[in-house]
Enzyme design. Sequence first.
Site, mmCIF file in Angstrom:
data_model
loop_
_atom_site.group_PDB
_atom_site.id
_atom_site.type_symbol
_atom_site.label_atom_id
_atom_site.label_comp_id
_atom_site.label_asym_id
_atom_site.label_seq_id
_atom_site.Cartn_x
_atom_site.Cartn_y
_atom_site.Cartn_z
ATOM 1 C CE LYS A 98 -8.879 5.033 3.892
ATOM 2 N NZ LYS A 98 -8.423 3.970 3.459
ATOM 3 C CG ASP A 134 -0.650 5.465 -0.600
ATOM 4 O OD1 ASP A 134 -1.629 5.366 -0.950
ATOM 5 O OD2 ASP A 134 -1.124 5.077 0.812
ATOM 6 C CE LYS A 185 -17.017 8.919 6.595
ATOM 7 N NZ LYS A 185 -17.335 8.035 7.105
ATOM 8 C CB CYS A 223 12.347 -30.426 -7.676
ATOM 9 S SG CYS A 223 11.466 -30.274 -5.450
ATOM 10 C CG ASP A 246 -1.348 -1.332 1.024
ATOM 11 O OD1 ASP A 246 -2.091 -1.761 0.190
ATOM 12 O OD2 ASP A 246 -3.116 -1.247 2.138
ATOM 13 C CD GLU A 248 -17.021 7.297 10.758
ATOM 14 O OE1 GLU A 248 -16.292 6.471 9.210
ATOM 15 O OE2 GLU A 248 -17.837 7.648 10.939
ATOM 16 C CB CYS A 275 8.648 -34.836 -5.997
ATOM 17 S SG CYS A 275 9.092 -32.813 -4.848
ATOM 18 C CG ASP A 285 -6.919 -1.497 3.467
ATOM 19 O OD1 ASP A 285 -7.830 -1.522 2.448
ATOM 20 O OD2 ASP A 285 -5.698 -2.138 2.822
ATOM 21 C CD GLU A 297 -13.623 -0.665 3.946
ATOM 22 O OE1 GLU A 297 -14.574 0.514 3.376
ATOM 23 O OE2 GLU A 297 -13.125 0.045 3.373
ATOM 24 C CE1 TYR A 342 -17.309 4.112 4.733
ATOM 25 C CE2 TYR A 342 -16.644 2.541 5.510
ATOM 26 C CZ TYR A 342 -17.001 3.066 4.639
ATOM 27 O OH TYR A 342 -16.107 2.573 3.746
ATOM 28 C CB CYS A 370 11.874 -35.171 -5.373
ATOM 29 S SG CYS A 370 11.556 -34.258 -7.140
ATOM 30 N NE ARG A 376 -13.995 2.263 -3.838
ATOM 31 C CZ ARG A 376 -12.281 2.867 -3.317
ATOM 32 N NH1 ARG A 376 -13.230 4.364 -3.526
ATOM 33 N NH2 ARG A 376 -11.969 2.933 -4.117
ATOM 34 C CB SER A 430 -11.282 8.066 -3.242
ATOM 35 O OG SER A 430 -10.512 7.540 -2.059
ATOM 36 C CB CYS A 465 8.619 -29.955 -8.741
ATOM 37 S SG CYS A 465 9.369 -31.282 -8.418
ATOM 38 C CE LYS A 517 -4.534 5.501 3.832
ATOM 39 N NZ LYS A 517 -3.274 4.735 2.399
HETATM 40 S S1 IVH Z 1 -16.405 6.900 3.934
HETATM 41 C C1 IVH Z 1 -17.049 10.193 0.664
HETATM 42 N N1 IVH Z 1 -14.976 6.155 5.985
HETATM 43 O O1 IVH Z 1 -11.409 4.067 2.430
HETATM 44 C C2 IVH Z 1 -16.628 9.602 1.733
HETATM 45 N N2 IVH Z 1 -13.825 5.301 4.137
HETATM 46 O O2 IVH Z 1 -10.209 6.249 0.920
HETATM 47 C C3 IVH Z 1 -15.888 8.123 1.252
HETATM 48 N N3 IVH Z 1 -12.827 3.447 4.457
HETATM 49 O O3 IVH Z 1 -13.611 3.549 -0.090
HETATM 50 C C4 IVH Z 1 -15.242 7.273 2.235
HETATM 51 N N4 IVH Z 1 -13.667 2.897 6.478
HETATM 52 O O4 IVH Z 1 -12.871 1.827 1.324
HETATM 53 C C5 IVH Z 1 -15.110 6.456 4.537
HETATM 54 N N5 IVH Z 1 -14.955 4.559 8.175
HETATM 55 C C6 IVH Z 1 -14.533 5.437 7.061
HETATM 56 C C7 IVH Z 1 -13.705 3.868 6.120
HETATM 57 C C8 IVH Z 1 -13.635 4.566 4.954
HETATM 58 C C9 IVH Z 1 -12.427 2.873 5.408
HETATM 59 C C10 IVH Z 1 -12.115 3.534 2.893
HETATM 60 C C11 IVH Z 1 -13.456 3.162 1.944
HETATM 61 C C12 IVH Z 1 -12.994 3.426 1.157
HETATM 62 C C13 IVH Z 1 -11.675 4.239 1.298
HETATM 63 C C14 IVH Z 1 -11.399 6.142 0.790
#
Ligand code: IVH
Length: 682
Positions: free
Chosen positions: A119, A38, A292, A410, A34, A117, A434, A121, A176, A228, A413, A140, A83, A428, A316
Site C-alpha cells: 500500500k 487514524d 483483495k 533574529c 497519519d 499489493e 541579516c 501512500d 496510485e 491496481y 542579526c 479521487r 476507501s 526577521c 497497516k
Molecule cells: S484499492 C475499493 N489498492 O489506499 C478499493 N488502494 O485507503 C479502494 N491505496 O484511496 C482502493 N495502494 O489511495 C487500493 N493497492 C491498492 C492501494 C490503494 C494504495 C490507497 C488508495 C486508496 C486508499 C484507501
Amino acid sequence: MTEMEAAEALAALAAAIARHDQAYHEQDAPLVSDAEYDALRQRNAAIEAEFPHLIRPDSPSRRVGATPAAGFAKVRHRVPMLSLDNAFDTADFTEFCARIRRFLHVPEDAGLSFVAEPKIDGLSINLLYENGALARGATRGDGTEGEDVTANLRTMRTVPDCLPGPCPALIEIRGEVFMTKADFLALNAAQAAAGQKVFANPRNAAAGSLRQLDPAITATRPLSLFAYALGDVQGSVPGTHSAYLEQLRAWGFEVNPLSCLLAGEAEAEAFQAETALARAGLGYDIDGVVYKLDDLALQRRLGFVGRAPRWAIAWKFPAEQAVTILEDIRIQVGRTGALTPVAWLAPVNVGGVLVTRATLHNEDEIARKDVRVGDTVLLQRAGDVIPQIVQVMPDRRPDGAAPFVPPETCPACCSLAVRAAGEVVRRCTGGLICPAQTVERLIHFASRGAFDIEGLGEKSIQEFHGLGWLHGPADIFRLERHRAELLTREGWKEKSVSNLMKAIESRRTVPLDRFIYALGIRRVGDTNAKLLARHYASYAAWRAQMLAATTVGSDERSALGSILGVGKALADELAAFFVEPRNLAALDDLAALLTIEDAKSVAAADGTLSGKNLVFTGTLETMSRPEAKARAEALGARVTDSVSKRTDLLILGADAGSKAKKAAELSVATVTEAEWREMAGF
Ligand code: IVH
C-alpha cells in the site's frame, strides 16, 4: 461514557477530522501524523459502534477525503472511489476473513485467495478510457466527485494514451500516483535551491505536483503510477483480480512488481511479515499491504459497507517510532526571513534511519504539543521523511524544564522578529542586513531556476560570504578580483577557479524573467516572474513602474495588482521591496554589471520559430515533451505529431526513429535538442 459525552465527542471528532481532511487533501499540508489521524477515526468509529443512534449526518464515517478544490473542473466518477478498512494485527485480519466467509455462507475452513499489493501512500486517480483512448483522468476528491486533471496525467509516461489490443468499450482504471523516495529528495533539493516550497513527504509532493494548474509544471515532476483497481466497465474483463492486473500490464500500465497471489490467510500473514522487513529497502514509502479477494464474482457479491468494500482490507504496519531526548530548539532563518524552530535530538534510530533533527513547524505547534527542551519525546516516521514529534512524555520531564519562548529577535542579526496578525510564521525584519537571509538569498540567486551558476553552490557561497567577498548578488560578478586569493584556499585549484569564473561570465546576459526571479522577492516564484517579465517587457520599464507602484493608490500600483495572476498580496511584496533604498541600491549595482534581455526579445530573437510547424521525435533529455511543446508554442510555433510536407523543422531527441527517416525523404530540416534550445533561446 454518557450519551451526552458521546454526542459531544462525536461533534468534536467530526470537526477535527474534517479540518485534517481539508489540510491533507486540499492544501497537501497535513496538520497531524497519519497515526494520529487514524487514532481519531478509530475513536470516532468506536463511539459510533456504542451509540449508533448518535451517528451524525456529517459523520466522518460517511465521508471519504475532501471536497474537490476550486481551480479544476469537477468530475463525477461513474462508480464511486471508496476507501479501505484497516487491520492492525493478525486478529483483525482473521476477523476480516471470517466476516467474508459469514457473508458468503461458506464453511469456516473454506480457502480464500487474495492478491496482496503493497500500500503506497500516494493519491488515487481514476482514468476513463473510451474505445481504448484516454478520455479523462481525475483525482479521487470526495470519492464521488474529483478534480479533472487529464492534461496533467497525460504528461506522465506511465499513463498510456491508448490501450493497445482488445479492450472494453468503456473502462475506468484506477491506481496510485506517487513519488519515489529518491525523486522526492531530488525534487525537494531543487525546490529548496530555487527558493520554492519544499514538500513534507513524498505523498504531498506527488499531490502538489499532480494538482498544478499548469500541466507544463507537472510534466517536470517525477511522478510514478501503479495501476491496481477497476471502476466502471462496459465490456468483458477477466474473472479474477490477478488476471486483471496481468491485463493492465499488457495494456502498458505499471503494476507493482511485488503484487502477488496468495492461497490463504497463513500466506497473507507471512507476506505481511516479509514486506515489513523489505519496507525500508524499497524505493518508495509504503504503510501496509492491501489484501483483495481474487475472485471478482465474489467481490461483487460482497459489495460495500459504508465507505469501504467488504472484499479488501489495508493491513497497516505499526508506525516507525522511537523515543529520544530533545536537546535543544534552534531557530533557522530562511531566505524571506521566516524563522522556523527545529528540534535538535539525541541521535536515535527510527526504522533504519538515524534521526538527529525533527521539524517543529511553528510556535503554535510547539505550544499545542507543549514541547520543552529536556523533554523525552516520541518520534515517528510514518511516510514522512522528516520525522515528527508525536508527543512529549510529561512524566519524564526534568524539573525546571521551561516552556518554549519564541524569539523576539533574529538569532542571526538581532533585528526584531515579528509575527504579523493572522500569520503563523514569525519573521526577521533585518532584510538585507541579516547575514542568514543574505546567504539564503545568494544561494537562491545562483540556483538552477535563477542565474544557474555552475559551481556556485551553498558551500562556496557560505565560504565567500564568510570571507567578506559577497555582500549582495552584484559581488558575484566581481569575484574575479579575488581570484589570486581563492587559488590559495583549500579545495580550490586553477581548474575549478577558472571554471567558476567562466560560469559566472557566461551569466552576464540574462533574460528578464530569470533576473526578476533571482532577486528572491517574497511570493515572486518563477511563474510570477514570467508574468511580470512578459507584462513589462524590459528591465527599465519594470524598474520604473515598480518604483511608481510603491505609492499606494497610484495607477501603476493598481495596474500591477490587476495583472492576471499577480494580485494584491504580490503587489504589496513588490512595493515593499522597491520602497527600501538598500534594495534599490543593490538592484542598480547588479543591473549595471549585466545585460538584461527584454522578455519579448527571446521570442522575437530572429523570429525564426514564429509561425513554423515543428515536430518533436525521440526522447528529449533536458525537458519533457509537453514542456517542449508549450515552449515552442510560446514562441509562436505550431507543434504537430507527424512529419509531412508542411513540417518546417524536426527536433531529434535520443533514439529518434521513423520520423527522422521520413524527414530525410521529404527534405525537412532537422536539429538536435541542443540546437533547438539554442534556436529557442534557452
Ligand atoms: S484499492 C475499493 N489498492 O489506499 C478499493 N488502494 O485507503 C479502494 N491505496 O484511496 C482502493 N495502494 O489511495 C487500493 N493497492 C491498492 C492501494 C490503494 C494504495 C490507497 C488508495 C486508496 C486508499 C484507501
